[in-house]
Design an enzyme around this catalytic site. Structure first.
Site, mmCIF file in Angstrom:
data_model
loop_
_atom_site.group_PDB
_atom_site.id
_atom_site.type_symbol
_atom_site.label_atom_id
_atom_site.label_comp_id
_atom_site.label_asym_id
_atom_site.label_seq_id
_atom_site.Cartn_x
_atom_site.Cartn_y
_atom_site.Cartn_z
ATOM 1 N N GLY A 15 28.493 75.660 27.912
ATOM 2 C CA GLY A 15 27.942 75.252 29.212
ATOM 3 C C GLY A 15 28.145 76.309 30.271
ATOM 4 O O GLY A 15 28.496 76.014 31.419
ATOM 5 N N SER A 17 26.030 78.624 31.693
ATOM 6 C CA SER A 17 24.951 79.246 32.469
ATOM 7 C C SER A 17 25.146 79.088 33.976
ATOM 8 O O SER A 17 24.615 79.861 34.752
ATOM 9 C CB SER A 17 23.594 78.665 32.055
ATOM 10 O OG SER A 17 23.467 77.360 32.539
ATOM 11 N N VAL A 68 25.761 71.293 22.188
ATOM 12 C CA VAL A 68 27.095 71.082 21.605
ATOM 13 C C VAL A 68 27.247 69.715 20.951
ATOM 14 O O VAL A 68 28.216 69.488 20.224
ATOM 15 C CB VAL A 68 28.232 71.286 22.652
ATOM 16 C CG1 VAL A 68 28.268 72.717 23.150
ATOM 17 C CG2 VAL A 68 28.129 70.279 23.797
ATOM 18 N N ASN A 94 33.562 73.543 27.908
ATOM 19 C CA ASN A 94 33.235 73.248 29.309
ATOM 20 C C ASN A 94 31.960 72.423 29.464
ATOM 21 O O ASN A 94 31.799 71.716 30.459
ATOM 22 C CB ASN A 94 33.107 74.578 30.062
ATOM 23 C CG ASN A 94 32.450 74.403 31.407
ATOM 24 O OD1 ASN A 94 33.092 74.005 32.375
ATOM 25 N ND2 ASN A 94 31.138 74.669 31.492
ATOM 26 N N TYR A 159 31.336 58.263 32.315
ATOM 27 C CA TYR A 159 31.820 59.649 32.436
ATOM 28 C C TYR A 159 33.350 59.688 32.352
ATOM 29 O O TYR A 159 33.924 60.476 31.590
ATOM 30 C CB TYR A 159 31.333 60.228 33.765
ATOM 31 C CG TYR A 159 31.859 61.617 34.062
ATOM 32 C CD1 TYR A 159 31.283 62.741 33.481
ATOM 33 C CD2 TYR A 159 32.942 61.805 34.928
ATOM 34 C CE1 TYR A 159 31.770 64.022 33.755
ATOM 35 C CE2 TYR A 159 33.427 63.076 35.202
ATOM 36 C CZ TYR A 159 32.838 64.175 34.614
ATOM 37 O OH TYR A 159 33.329 65.436 34.886
HETATM 38 P P1 NAP Z 1 27.054 71.810 35.771
HETATM 39 O O1 NAP Z 1 26.874 72.672 36.953
HETATM 40 O O2 NAP Z 1 26.150 70.647 35.581
HETATM 41 O O3 NAP Z 1 27.040 72.734 34.462
HETATM 42 C C1 NAP Z 1 27.200 72.169 33.187
HETATM 43 C C2 NAP Z 1 26.537 73.056 32.177
HETATM 44 O O4 NAP Z 1 26.670 72.468 30.862
HETATM 45 C C3 NAP Z 1 25.037 73.185 32.457
HETATM 46 O O5 NAP Z 1 24.608 74.516 32.323
HETATM 47 C C4 NAP Z 1 24.437 72.293 31.378
HETATM 48 O O6 NAP Z 1 23.117 72.633 31.016
HETATM 49 C C5 NAP Z 1 25.395 72.540 30.238
HETATM 50 N N1 NAP Z 1 25.217 71.528 29.204
HETATM 51 C C6 NAP Z 1 24.941 70.212 29.380
HETATM 52 N N2 NAP Z 1 24.788 69.621 28.205
HETATM 53 C C7 NAP Z 1 24.971 70.572 27.255
HETATM 54 C C8 NAP Z 1 24.936 70.549 25.848
HETATM 55 N N3 NAP Z 1 24.665 69.427 25.183
HETATM 56 N N4 NAP Z 1 25.169 71.702 25.180
HETATM 57 C C9 NAP Z 1 25.435 72.850 25.858
HETATM 58 N N5 NAP Z 1 25.478 72.922 27.201
HETATM 59 C C10 NAP Z 1 25.244 71.789 27.892
HETATM 60 O O7 NAP Z 1 28.525 71.210 35.754
HETATM 61 P P2 NAP Z 1 29.929 71.788 36.284
HETATM 62 O O8 NAP Z 1 30.211 71.100 37.548
HETATM 63 O O9 NAP Z 1 29.957 73.253 36.201
HETATM 64 O O10 NAP Z 1 30.898 71.145 35.180
HETATM 65 C C11 NAP Z 1 31.463 71.894 34.116
HETATM 66 C C12 NAP Z 1 32.520 71.024 33.445
HETATM 67 O O11 NAP Z 1 33.497 70.635 34.419
HETATM 68 C C13 NAP Z 1 31.964 69.731 32.866
HETATM 69 O O12 NAP Z 1 32.618 69.423 31.648
HETATM 70 C C14 NAP Z 1 32.314 68.712 33.923
HETATM 71 O O13 NAP Z 1 32.392 67.407 33.395
HETATM 72 C C15 NAP Z 1 33.642 69.229 34.412
HETATM 73 N N6 NAP Z 1 33.986 68.758 35.751
HETATM 74 C C16 NAP Z 1 33.200 69.052 36.832
HETATM 75 C C17 NAP Z 1 33.572 68.577 38.100
HETATM 76 C C18 NAP Z 1 32.768 68.862 39.339
HETATM 77 O O14 NAP Z 1 33.077 68.269 40.400
HETATM 78 N N7 NAP Z 1 31.786 69.735 39.315
HETATM 79 C C19 NAP Z 1 34.739 67.809 38.220
HETATM 80 C C20 NAP Z 1 35.500 67.526 37.103
HETATM 81 C C21 NAP Z 1 35.121 68.010 35.876
HETATM 82 P P3 NAP Z 1 21.892 71.784 31.705
HETATM 83 O O15 NAP Z 1 22.007 72.026 33.154
HETATM 84 O O16 NAP Z 1 20.667 72.372 31.098
HETATM 85 O O17 NAP Z 1 22.113 70.356 31.346
#
Ligand code: NAP
Length: 254
Positions: A15, A17, A68, A94, A159
């Site tokens: 994840g 990108s 994934v 991630n 979630y």
């Molecule tokens: P994000 O900006 O939505 O990025 C997540 C990335 O994962 C996106 O590029 C997404 O691609 C990719 N992804 C989704 N489904 C996938 C799959 N099946 N296979 C491969 N890649 C996939 O989220 P983020 O905020 O950076 O979050 C990253 C991690 O931190 C996640 O595990 C999230 O649960 C955790 N987290 C985030 C927060 C927050 O406040 N942001 C808080 C706690 C935990 P698409 O966009 O194409 O779907």
């Protein structure tokens, strides 16, 4: 000259990108890791941009695509990375998805989607690398969970349950493979300013409430999360396993 920390090391970040995963990939590349940056194929242009940016600054990064949650694709991706690099030292699980619905409105397919990506995805990529790590008697796994996996919030039961499972998975796996020289830890971000994080503050009032609940009075940024990942990956964390570290500016304290 002191070698950079990740020199001669290889990392796979899922994840990657955008958001937190991208910041992790950038940090690891800056530390000298050769980084395999994974995402879905629909993120090809974002990943190409990441690869170009890291390469331009003297780092090493290659894009690898797979969903994934798809076992076959995960095995192919991991096999491809191992053929290309010979070894992988660090896995950062991630990739994640979030949607917001009260329990009464969650469709079973949406429940499954959270678990398929957040929980099963973490399990599948980990499992695909376990034999390699065990064979080398070395390896680091860092799972990006969430503070929601420790204390859930309304509208995020699916979630938060999927992330609680990641925290428990981290603990059990740590027990299973500690004697094989592999550590497994989780990072639990608070509210981080990414596309996903913005789901938690859809208007000015909810943004104000999030900041008020946070001891530091601000949101986190992807750059706030990467240090914990780099730490768990480092020699300094050699005797730390099964932990889940909040990186949340003080929004919860356990
Ligand atoms: P994000 O900006 O939505 O990025 C997540 C990335 O994962 C996106 O590029 C997404 O691609 C990719 N992804 C989704 N489904 C996938 C799959 N099946 N296979 C491969 N890649 C996939 O989220 P983020 O905020 O950076 O979050 C990253 C991690 O931190 C996640 O595990 C999230 O649960 C955790 N987290 C985030 C927060 C927050 O406040 N942001 C808080 C706690 C935990 P698409 O966009 O194409 O779907």
């Amino acid at each position: 000259m002191i070698p950079r920390r990740g020199e001669n090391h290889t990392a796979l970040v899922t994840g990657a990108s955008r958001g937190i995963g991208r910041a992790i990939a950038e940090r690891l590349a800056a530390e000298g890791y050769r980084v395999f940056a994974n995402d879905l194929e629909r993120q090809a242009s974002e990943l190409a941009d990441l690869v170009a940016e890291i390469t331009k600054s003297g780092g090493r990064c290659e894009a690898v695509y797979c969903d994934v949650s798809n076992p076959r694709s995960v095995e192919d991706m991991v096999h491809g990375c191992l053929v290309a690099a010979g070894s992988i030292d660090l896995l950062v699980n991630n990739a994640g998805v979030l949607s917001v619905h009260p329990v009464a409105e969650i469709e079973p397919d949406e429940w499954d989607r959270m678990f398929d990506v957040n929980t099963k995805g973490t399990f599948l990529v980990t499992k695909a690398l376990l034999g390699h790590f065990r064979g080398r008697k070395a390896g680091r796994i860092v799972n990006i969970a969430s503070i929601g996996g420790k204390r859930g919030g309304p509208g995020q039961s699916h979630y938060c349950a999927s992330k609680a499972a990641v925290i428990n998975f981290t603990q059990v796996l740590a027990m299973e493979i500690a004697r094989d020289g592999v550590t497994v830890n989780a990072v639990c971000p608070g509210i981080i300013d990414t596309d996903m994080g913005r789901n938690n503050y859809r208007n000015e009032e909810s943004l104000r409430q999030v900041k008020e609940k946070t001891a530091m009075g601000r949101l986190g940024y992807p750059a706030d999360v990467v240090g914990a990942v780099a730490f768990f990956a480092s020699d300094d964390a050699a005797f730390i396993t099964g932990q889940s570290l909040n990186v949340d500016g003080g929004i919860i304290f356990h």
